[in-house]
Motif scaffolding. Structure first.
Motif, PDB file in Angstrom:
ATOM      1  N   PHE A  26       0.840  -1.207   0.000  1.00 11.22           N
ATOM      2  CA  PHE A  26       0.000   0.000   0.000  1.00 11.22           C
ATOM      3  C   PHE A  26       0.868   1.248   0.000  1.00 11.22           C
ATOM      4  O   PHE A  26       0.709   2.145  -0.820  1.00 11.22           O
ATOM      5  N   ILE A  27       1.785   1.277   0.962  1.00 13.04           N
ATOM      6  CA  ILE A  27       2.587   2.475   1.150  1.00 13.04           C
ATOM      7  C   ILE A  27       3.393   2.768  -0.115  1.00 13.04           C
ATOM      8  O   ILE A  27       3.582   3.911  -0.503  1.00 13.04           O
ATOM      9  N   ILE A  30       1.575   4.492  -3.027  1.00 10.03           N
ATOM     10  CA  ILE A  30       1.166   5.884  -2.871  1.00 10.03           C
ATOM     11  C   ILE A  30       1.860   6.737  -3.929  1.00 10.03           C
ATOM     12  O   ILE A  30       3.081   6.663  -4.090  1.00 10.03           O
ATOM     13  N   PRO A  31       1.082   7.517  -4.658  1.00  9.23           N
ATOM     14  CA  PRO A  31       1.707   8.378  -5.654  1.00  9.23           C
ATOM     15  C   PRO A  31       2.610   9.417  -4.973  1.00  9.23           C
ATOM     16  O   PRO A  31       2.365   9.814  -3.841  1.00  9.23           O
ATOM     17  N   VAL A 256      -8.570   7.129  16.556  1.00  9.34           N
ATOM     18  CA  VAL A 256      -7.898   7.959  15.556  1.00  9.34           C
ATOM     19  C   VAL A 256      -8.598   9.314  15.471  1.00  9.34           C
ATOM     20  O   VAL A 256      -7.970  10.374  15.488  1.00  9.34           O
ATOM     21  N   VAL A 272      -2.879   9.875  11.401  1.00  5.90           N
ATOM     22  CA  VAL A 272      -3.441  10.895  10.512  1.00  5.90           C
ATOM     23  C   VAL A 272      -2.375  11.895  10.095  1.00  5.90           C
ATOM     24  O   VAL A 272      -2.229  12.218   8.908  1.00  5.90           O
ATOM     25  N   ILE A 275       0.061  10.516   7.626  1.00  7.95           N
ATOM     26  CA  ILE A 275      -0.511  10.420   6.287  1.00  7.95           C
ATOM     27  C   ILE A 275      -0.477  11.795   5.619  1.00  7.95           C
ATOM     28  O   ILE A 275      -0.070  11.942   4.467  1.00  7.95           O
ATOM     29  N   LEU A 276      -0.867  12.831   6.365  1.00  8.30           N
ATOM     30  CA  LEU A 276      -0.867  14.171   5.800  1.00  8.30           C
ATOM     31  C   LEU A 276       0.561  14.648   5.505  1.00  8.30           C
ATOM     32  O   LEU A 276       0.798  15.389   4.564  1.00  8.30           O
ATOM     33  N   ILE A 287       0.837   1.406  11.495  1.00  3.54           N
ATOM     34  CA  ILE A 287      -0.251   0.517  11.115  1.00  3.54           C
ATOM     35  C   ILE A 287       0.111  -0.932  11.428  1.00  3.54           C
ATOM     36  O   ILE A 287      -0.711  -1.698  11.922  1.00  3.54           O
TER      37      ILE A 287
END
Lengths: 315, 288, 324
Positions: A26-27, A30-31, A256, A272, A275-276, A287
């Motif tokens: 997944f990671i 990420i674009p 969260v 969060v 991620i941002l 995770i």
């Protein structure tokens, strides 16, 4: 009992490894180029290429995974791109807040959820049951963050009874009194989950109450209260325990959000923010830890299940 | 066969008999649906129209629910928010039921395939729902379609496990053996004999997924990882205006109450439907 | 006065819109050392009668609408719930039909056996344990010293029913109600369990009410019999008296449906038709639609209880006139 335990543990390991692969994949899907993010807007393509090599990002993905997972086994989750410190220590910084929040929340859930659930079941069909069941569904329907925001508005901003945000460590000034920072967040987090437990205790108790052995207990002349606790609730606990893993997942998800609302320096808000910030090593580390925790809780629940129900342990 | 379906189908009268609150919930949902359909015609203002003069106006005429910090009409935005709520709910329910339903039914029916597929589902289920949604959202751009897909995928995992259990129970039923003996093929057994018996429990499961989807979407919006910020959804309205809560407490009240009433109503209706289900499947349904 | 006297008992269950009577005008008595059998098809009201005596009817759906239940000269129906509970499991106790599910799966059987004792008598924990062992030995549980620590799922059906009996006898009850105690058991185990109950009665003098649908079981164990059909006792007598002189066509039908070992007939005579549904209103004798001797009078008038000979009661217009 032992073979039951071993079987559970053996089912746990492959799931954990598969989940770790999934997280890693997944990671990396990420674009955006982490090296570019890390170096900021002023970086030249040469700098980015150099850092890409340095971080091993130019290698095939399976080799990157093995490299990462090898580290994970040795307790090395990598370096945070944002903090420039080991991921594990970043997570450890949030652990105190999250653990205390979880403990306080669980306390509320047990204090409110279990007795109200029993009350609702023993008064099945009366207005007490309708009222408590109605409230339970209602509380399960409130977005956590909305409840948190209004609790802050009334009790922190309006009445000034509690601090509105943040959480200084209990090792700081104030010691255990700092727990008051967690009172509103834990109540917010407990509301929907206690509602879940109320519903669960109620419906499992109603199921058990229909069983023949409860009639046997009545025929012994036991009081209704004794029957409700010793025979109905005790047996309903088996089903409640079985669903506890589900509750715990809901708890993590809502933590969260709650930590974000109350700006608590916990693991949930770290997810969060990472991620941002596109802080990939931290995202995958956090995770992975949460998944490990969740799977462990499910394992413990399975074992508790065997302990609560003598029919299971001897299979 | 038709009779069997009818017998197990949920009759509206039976579901709402003696459950006045659930009936009120159903009425509320109808209102939301009407608002969603007719929002562009009913809304007094353009939900995106910015009016700096009218910033943070209190509720009253002409702004029924007041205005936000851009001076946009909260009532009009709330009406359009109903559209988003229905769209996200229906969309994610469809994805969850179709994908999860197929995986669950096929896994239960074809045992070997089931071994593989259900282990994959186990892995997905190792992630708490919101966390999985968060990770998936970081992969994708913020858009309405992506939000629906992500929430649908998350609940597809849950649904597949539930359908797996229910199909297993039916698979060895006498009437399935009877159909098999009369020469029904795999396709016919699965979709003409097993599926019709699962429609009622699926409908109940759908209501609960609808409710969960609303809360998940709102949480994603709040964390800044859901719908694009300019989309007028109830979650975005809460997320965007939260810093003004002390200056304009009503701003968060209306969208919040809309979410609560809608989720509460769906849960009540789902609950009422679950009570009138075939008792064999009652325990399988994961709901509030 | 006998130990237990039931007088004009009437029980109704909640129907769609009204209370439907399920037991009507039901009177009988049992004394110490006596075994009364109540026999009838399922749905005739025999279990409800037992539950009413024991005090286990759910108030919301089932209601005792009339009658008196005297135990030791006290009317149970006038007592408060608390007073009633002091009798339940102590002066009277009950054995249920389903031995597989009537024990709580999460507690050891030793604890369950003495639970009533803990409720009604104060003793030390060593004394409770001694009593549990004594009871298990009394009901012939093999290896009872180990079995006391077993969970219900580790026992066979027959053993569980023995545990139920031990449990019911823990406080030396004066009255034991056994509701189909052997129905769920293998035929070979059935006899052992019945013998055990009778043997215990010989030793303790307990009065027993045995509820069964099986005339064979009743004939083997009971001193007196009451035959129930659709909520009424249609014939009652001493067991010997009943078998010597059957007066009601329904009783004859029940007896004909027992397979006799030495019989050469290949067919058993089943009673034609079925027990009518509760909602069906029947005038006259409730058995008349299935009765091969039915006359117009049977559909019109409810037959009164006729006393024929010593302690033989029957509800049939043509009692004694029919060739049964």
């Amino acid at each position: 009992m032992l073979s039951y335990f071993i079987k559970r543990v053996l089912a746990f390991i492959p799931t954990l490894i598969a989940a770790s692969m999934l997280i890693f994949l997944f990671i990396h899907l990420i674009p955006g180029d982490p090296a570019a993010v890390l170096l900021g807007d002023t970086a030249t393509p040469e700098d980015i290429a150099a850092l890409t090599r340095e971080l091993g990002l130019d290698e095939p993905i399976w080799r990157q995974y093995i490299h990462w997972f090898g580290g994970v086994i040795q307790g090395d989750l990598g370096q945070s791109l944002f903090f420039k410190t080991p991921v594990l220590s970043v997570i450890a910084d949030g652990a105190e807040t999250s653990l205390l929040l979880a403990l306080m929340t669980m306390t509320w859930i047990v204090i409110f959820g279990v007795p109200i659930g029993i009350l609702s079941a023993t008064h099945h069909g009366t207005w007490i049951d309708q009222l408590t069941s109605g409230f339970a569904i209602f509380f399960a329907s409130i977005p956590t963050f909305w409840l948190g925001l209004y609790l802050i508005l009334f009790f922190a901003v309006g009445l000034g009874w509690f601090p509105s945000s943040g959480f200084p460590s209990i090792s700081d000034d104030g010691g255990w009194r700092n727990l008051r920072y967690l009172l509103l967040p834990s109540l917010t987090l407990a509301a929907p989950n206690a509602a879940l437990i109320i519903r669960l205790v109620r419906s499992s108790m109603l199921d058990v109450a229909k069983e023949d052995h409860v009639r046997t207990a009545k025929a012994k002349g036991l009081s209704p209260a004794k029957i409700a606790i010793k025979h109905v609730f005790r047996n309903a606990l088996i089903a409640v325990a079985a669903a506890f893993g589900f509750t715990f997942a809901a708890l993590i998800s809502e933590a969260v959000v709650t930590e974000t609302v109350f700006s608590l320096p916990g693991v949930g808000r770290l997810v969060v923010q990472s991620i941002l910030r596109r802080d990939y090593p931290v995202i995958q580390g956090v995770i992975l830890i949460i998944v490990l925790l969740y799977l462990s809780i499910n394992l413990i629940v399975d074992l508790a299940y065997g302990w609560l129900d003598p029919r299971v342990s001897l299979q | 066969m038709i009779d069997a379906i009818k017998n197990r189908a949920i009759s509206i009268r039976r579901v709402f008999a003696g459950r006045k609150v659930a009936a009120l919930g159903a009425i509320w949902l109808c209102i939301v649906l009407v608002a969603a359909v007719f929002a562009p015609w009913v809304a007094p203002f353009d939900p995106l129209e910015i009016d700096p003069v009218a910033r943070l106006t209190e509720p009253g005429a002409p702004y029924l629910f007041g205005t936000d910090h851009f001076g946009r009409d909260t009532f009009s935005r709330a009406l359009h928010g109903a559209r988003m709520a229905i769209l996200i709910g229906v969309g994610s329910v469809l994805i969850a039921l179709i994908l999860g339903g197929l995986v669950g039914m096929l896994s239960a029916y074809f045992t070997k395939l089931g071994h593989v597929l259900m282990r994959a589902v186990d892995v997905l289920m190792a992630f708490p729902a919101l966390l999985l949604a968060l990770v998936l959202m970081t992969l994708l751009e913020r858009s309405v379609a992506n939000t629906i897909i992500v929430i649908g995928l998350v609940y597809a995992a849950t649904t597949s496990r539930i359908l797996f259990g229910m199909t297993l129970k039916l698979k060895n039923d006498v009437f399935i053996d009877a159909a098999r003996c009369s020469g029904a093929g795999h396709f016919s057994l699965l979709f003409r004999h097993i599926l019709p018996n699962l429609l009622s429990p699926l409908l109940v499961q759908a209501t609960f997924i609808f409710a969960f989807a609303q809360l998940q979407a709102a949480a994603l919006d709040f964390l800044g990882l859901g719908l694009p910020p300019e989309v007028p959804s109830w979650g975005n309205m809460l997320s965007e205006e939260r810093i003004y809560i002390t200056r304009a407490p009503w701003l968060l009240l209306f969208p919040g109450l809309l979410i609560i009433f809608s989720v509460f109503s769906v849960n009540l209706v789902g609950d009422a439907m679950r009570d009138s289900l075939d008792p064999r499947f009652k325990d399988d349904i994961a709901g509030v | 006065m006998a130990l237990l006297e039931v007088e004009n008992l009437e029980i109704a269950v909640a129907g769609q819109s009204e209370w439907l009577p399920v037991v009507e005008d039901c009177s009988f008595s049992v004394d110490n050392n006596q075994t009364l059998g109540i026999v009838g098809e399922s749905g005739c009201g025999k279990s409800l009668t037992a539950m009413a005596i024991m005090g286990l009817l759910e108030q919301s759906q089932v209601n005792i609408t009339n009658g008196k239940i005297w135990l030791d000269g006290e009317n149970l129906l006038d007592m408060s719930a608390g007073d009633r509970r002091r009798i339940m499991g102590d002066t009277m106790s009950m054995i249920f039909q389903e031995p597989m599910t009537s024990l709580n799966p999460v507690y050891r059987i030793g604890d369950q056996i003495v639970e009533a004792l803990r409720q009604h008598r104060k003793m030390t924990s060593a004394e409770y344990r001694t009593r549990a062992l004594q009871l298990l030995e009394m009901v012939n549980i093999p290896d009872f010293q180990q079995r006391i620590n077993s969970y219900p799922h580790q026992l066979s059906g027959g053993q569980r029913q023995r545990v139920m009996i031990a449990m019911a006898l823990s406080c030396d009850p004066k009255l034991l109600i056994a509701d189909e105690p052997t129905t769920a058991l293998d035929v070979t185990v059935q006899n052992e369990v019945l013998e055990l109950m009778l043997d215990l009665q010989r030793r303790t003098g307990t009065a027993i009410i045995l509820i069964s649908h099986d005339m064979g079981v009743i004939a083997q164990t009971c001193d007196e019999v009451a035959v129930m059909y659709r909520g009424r006792i249609i014939e009652s007598s001493t067991t010997a008296g009943l078998f010597a002189n059957v007066l009601h066509p329904y009783t004859r039908g029940l007896l004909n449906s027992i397979p006799a070992i030495d019989s050469e007939t290949e067919w058993l005579d089943a009673i034609p038709g079925r027990v009518p549904m509760l909602e069906e209103k029947l005038s006259g004798c409730a058995f008349h639609p299935r009765c091969s001797y039915s006359q117009p009078k049977c559909a019109d008038t409810l037959p009164a209880a006729l006393s024929i000979g010593e302690s033989h009661l029957v509800r049939c217009h043509f009692a004694g006139e029919l060739e049964l």
